[in-house]
Design a protein around this motif. Structure first.
Motif, PDB file in Angstrom:
ATOM      1  N   TYR A 120       0.831  -1.202   0.000  1.00  0.00           N
ATOM      2  CA  TYR A 120       0.000   0.000   0.000  1.00  0.00           C
ATOM      3  C   TYR A 120       0.869   1.257   0.000  1.00  0.00           C
ATOM      4  CZ  TYR A 120      -3.215  -3.515   1.915  1.00  0.00           C
ATOM      5  OH  TYR A 120      -3.951  -4.644   2.137  1.00  0.00           O
ATOM      6  N   PHE A 121       0.346   2.329  -0.594  1.00  0.00           N
ATOM      7  CA  PHE A 121       1.010   3.623  -0.462  1.00  0.00           C
ATOM      8  C   PHE A 121       1.218   3.951   1.018  1.00  0.00           C
ATOM      9  CE2 PHE A 121      -0.518   5.816  -4.654  1.00  0.00           C
ATOM     10  CZ  PHE A 121       0.110   4.830  -5.390  1.00  0.00           C
ATOM     11  N   SER A 122       0.205   3.637   1.825  1.00  0.00           N
ATOM     12  CA  SER A 122       0.285   3.977   3.250  1.00  0.00           C
ATOM     13  C   SER A 122       1.479   3.310   3.927  1.00  0.00           C
ATOM     14  CB  SER A 122      -1.008   3.574   3.958  1.00  0.00           C
ATOM     15  OG  SER A 122      -1.265   2.192   3.791  1.00  0.00           O
ATOM     16  N   ASP A 123       1.843   2.090   3.486  1.00  0.00           N
ATOM     17  CA  ASP A 123       2.996   1.407   4.070  1.00  0.00           C
ATOM     18  C   ASP A 123       4.284   2.192   3.844  1.00  0.00           C
ATOM     19  OD1 ASP A 123       1.407  -0.728   4.860  1.00  0.00           O
ATOM     20  OD2 ASP A 123       1.811  -1.885   3.039  1.00  0.00           O
ATOM     21  N   LEU A 124       4.314   2.961   2.747  1.00  0.00           N
ATOM     22  CA  LEU A 124       5.534   3.671   2.372  1.00  0.00           C
ATOM     23  C   LEU A 124       5.604   5.069   2.959  1.00  0.00           C
ATOM     24  CD1 LEU A 124       5.664   2.431  -1.320  1.00  0.00           C
ATOM     25  CD2 LEU A 124       7.015   1.619   0.621  1.00  0.00           C
ATOM     26  N   THR A 125       4.629   5.424   3.792  1.00  0.00           N
ATOM     27  CA  THR A 125       4.697   6.702   4.492  1.00  0.00           C
ATOM     28  C   THR A 125       5.947   6.774   5.357  1.00  0.00           C
ATOM     29  OG1 THR A 125       2.281   6.810   4.526  1.00  0.00           O
ATOM     30  CG2 THR A 125       3.448   8.258   6.037  1.00  0.00           C
ATOM     31  N   GLU A 126       6.353   5.649   5.936  1.00  0.00           N
ATOM     32  CA  GLU A 126       7.554   5.626   6.770  1.00  0.00           C
ATOM     33  C   GLU A 126       8.808   5.905   5.938  1.00  0.00           C
ATOM     34  OE1 GLU A 126       7.619   2.032   9.014  1.00  0.00           O
ATOM     35  OE2 GLU A 126       5.657   2.404   9.929  1.00  0.00           O
ATOM     36  N   VAL A 127       8.807   5.445   4.676  1.00  0.00           N
ATOM     37  CA  VAL A 127       9.922   5.759   3.778  1.00  0.00           C
ATOM     38  C   VAL A 127       9.983   7.265   3.536  1.00  0.00           C
ATOM     39  CG1 VAL A 127      10.841   5.431   1.451  1.00  0.00           C
ATOM     40  CG2 VAL A 127       9.824   3.498   2.668  1.00  0.00           C
ATOM     41  N   LEU A 186       8.130  -0.166  -9.254  1.00  0.00           N
ATOM     42  CA  LEU A 186       9.253   0.683  -8.880  1.00  0.00           C
ATOM     43  C   LEU A 186      10.250  -0.107  -8.048  1.00  0.00           C
ATOM     44  CD1 LEU A 186       7.042   3.656  -7.657  1.00  0.00           C
ATOM     45  CD2 LEU A 186       8.397   3.668  -9.762  1.00  0.00           C
ATOM     46  N   SER A 187      11.533   0.168  -8.273  1.00  0.00           N
ATOM     47  CA  SER A 187      12.542  -0.399  -7.380  1.00  0.00           C
ATOM     48  C   SER A 187      12.551   0.409  -6.086  1.00  0.00           C
ATOM     49  CB  SER A 187      13.931  -0.335  -8.030  1.00  0.00           C
ATOM     50  OG  SER A 187      14.389   1.005  -8.100  1.00  0.00           O
ATOM     51  N   PHE A 188      13.141  -0.187  -5.038  1.00  0.00           N
ATOM     52  CA  PHE A 188      13.195   0.530  -3.770  1.00  0.00           C
ATOM     53  C   PHE A 188      14.017   1.808  -3.911  1.00  0.00           C
ATOM     54  CE2 PHE A 188      14.313   1.220   0.739  1.00  0.00           C
ATOM     55  CZ  PHE A 188      13.023   1.197   1.255  1.00  0.00           C
ATOM     56  N   ARG A 189      15.043   1.781  -4.742  1.00  0.00           N
ATOM     57  CA  ARG A 189      15.821   2.989  -5.011  1.00  0.00           C
ATOM     58  C   ARG A 189      14.932   4.079  -5.611  1.00  0.00           C
ATOM     59  NH1 ARG A 189      21.388   3.719  -5.752  1.00  0.00           N
ATOM     60  NH2 ARG A 189      22.706   1.958  -5.179  1.00  0.00           N
ATOM     61  N   GLU A 190      14.096   3.694  -6.569  1.00  0.00           N
ATOM     62  CA  GLU A 190      13.212   4.669  -7.218  1.00  0.00           C
ATOM     63  C   GLU A 190      12.194   5.227  -6.231  1.00  0.00           C
ATOM     64  OE1 GLU A 190      13.143   3.075 -11.824  1.00  0.00           O
ATOM     65  OE2 GLU A 190      11.974   1.986 -10.311  1.00  0.00           O
ATOM     66  N   ILE A 191      11.701   4.384  -5.339  1.00  0.00           N
ATOM     67  CA  ILE A 191      10.751   4.852  -4.319  1.00  0.00           C
ATOM     68  C   ILE A 191      11.407   5.884  -3.408  1.00  0.00           C
ATOM     69  CG2 ILE A 191       9.460   4.119  -2.266  1.00  0.00           C
ATOM     70  CD1 ILE A 191       8.911   1.476  -3.788  1.00  0.00           C
ATOM     71  N   LEU A 192      12.641   5.605  -2.990  1.00  0.00           N
ATOM     72  CA  LEU A 192      13.365   6.561  -2.151  1.00  0.00           C
ATOM     73  C   LEU A 192      13.634   7.868  -2.908  1.00  0.00           C
ATOM     74  CD1 LEU A 192      15.894   4.211  -0.353  1.00  0.00           C
ATOM     75  CD2 LEU A 192      14.117   5.561   0.738  1.00  0.00           C
TER      76      LEU A 192
END
Length: 292
Positions: A158-165, A215-221
């Protein structure tokens, strides 16, 4: 199919996904019966922009706590059951909620011969070693053997999971496991709800779904860093340190250990589902940076 006069029982209605499911079901013309522990909480806005349930629920079923088991009356005149019932950060045992409580509702659904039972699961549950993954997978297996047509929707995340990122990027902390090449296709709760509700008339099946982008994790960051105006820079944490983190988390307590294991395992394998929806992670991060 005309949704009018079709009653849907929603489990986990006050969670992030549950709220979006209720909103979508109501918009599609279904009659919504929602199981909640606290009606006042249901009327409040949910986390991460999830909607209030005010005006969206036709019938309320109030349980005193997360482990209460309603009787067969909860299934009266129900055509479909939709479950987003599960533990994330709550202080509860996944085996009590994700497995046993969902199983209780499934048994009631079988007795009532409902037309379908849709469960929002998780990708790669079969390979997970955390209590959370194992409890979810155990229920999925029970559902697949049920006399009620099973519908299992496994989101990539979820997008919400990536709020911490996003919050880490705001503080200039852009790190992840390994080289950051692991890919996922996170999805907004509203898009996931739209996907789930569209499945209801179409019988049994299992679907892996994600948002419109992989998206890769790098791209998300990088997206998170761009949203807060920080220069993106990725620091890879060796995979070997993951086992050390698990060792430490397990000694804090079983709940923390299970959640840590669940999230660390998710960062070590691709989780890309069928692309769906229109909401992008870039726009979500921008909305967090400027919530006006």
């Amino acid at each position: 199919m005309d949704a009018s006069n079709q009653r849907v029982l929603v489990l986990g209605a006050t969670g992030y996904v549950g709220r979006h499911l209720v909103e979508r079901l109501k918009a599609e013309g279904y009659a919504v019966r929602a199981v909640v522990r606290d009606r006042s909480r249901a009327h409040a806005m949910g986390a991460y922009g999830a909607p209030s349930l005010s005006g969206l629920v036709d019938e309320w079923v109030i349980t005193s706590d997360g482990a209460t088991e309603p009787d067969a009356g909860v299934m009266a005149d129900v055509r479909h059951v939709v479950s987003a019932l599960g533990v994330t950060r709550q202080k509860a045992d996944p085996w009590d909620i994700d497995f046993r409580l969902n199983l209780h509702y499934l048994e009631l659904a079988e007795q009532a011969a409902v037309e379908s039972f849709l469960y929002v699961g998780v990708m790669h549950a079969a390979a997970g070693t955390s209590a959370l993954s194992r409890a979810k997978y155990a229920f999925m297996q029970s559902l697949q053997r049920s006399s009620v047509p099973p519908q299992i929707v496994n989101p990539s995340g979820y997008f919400s999971d990536l709020t911490e990122v996003f919050e880490l990027a705001r503080r200039g902390l852009t790190f992840g496991l390994g080289d950051g090449s692991v890919r996922l296709s996170p999805i907004h709760g509203a898009d996931l709800a739209k996907y789930c509700v569209a499945r209801l008339p179409h019988g049994a099946g299992t679907w892996d779904v994600g948002g419109p982008e992989a998206l890769s994790f790098r791209e998300i960051l990088r997206l998170a860093s761009d949203a807060v105006g920080k220069k993106p820079s990725y620091v890879g944490v060796p995979m070997s340190l993951a086992s050390s983190a698990l060792w430490a988390a397990d000694r804090i307590g079983p709940r923390i250990g299970s959640l840590t294991r669940f999230f660390l395992e998710g960062m070590q394998q691709d989780s890309v589902g069928e692309p769906f929806g229109s909401r992008t992670l870039r726009d979500y991060f921008v909305s967090l940076a400027d919530p006006r």
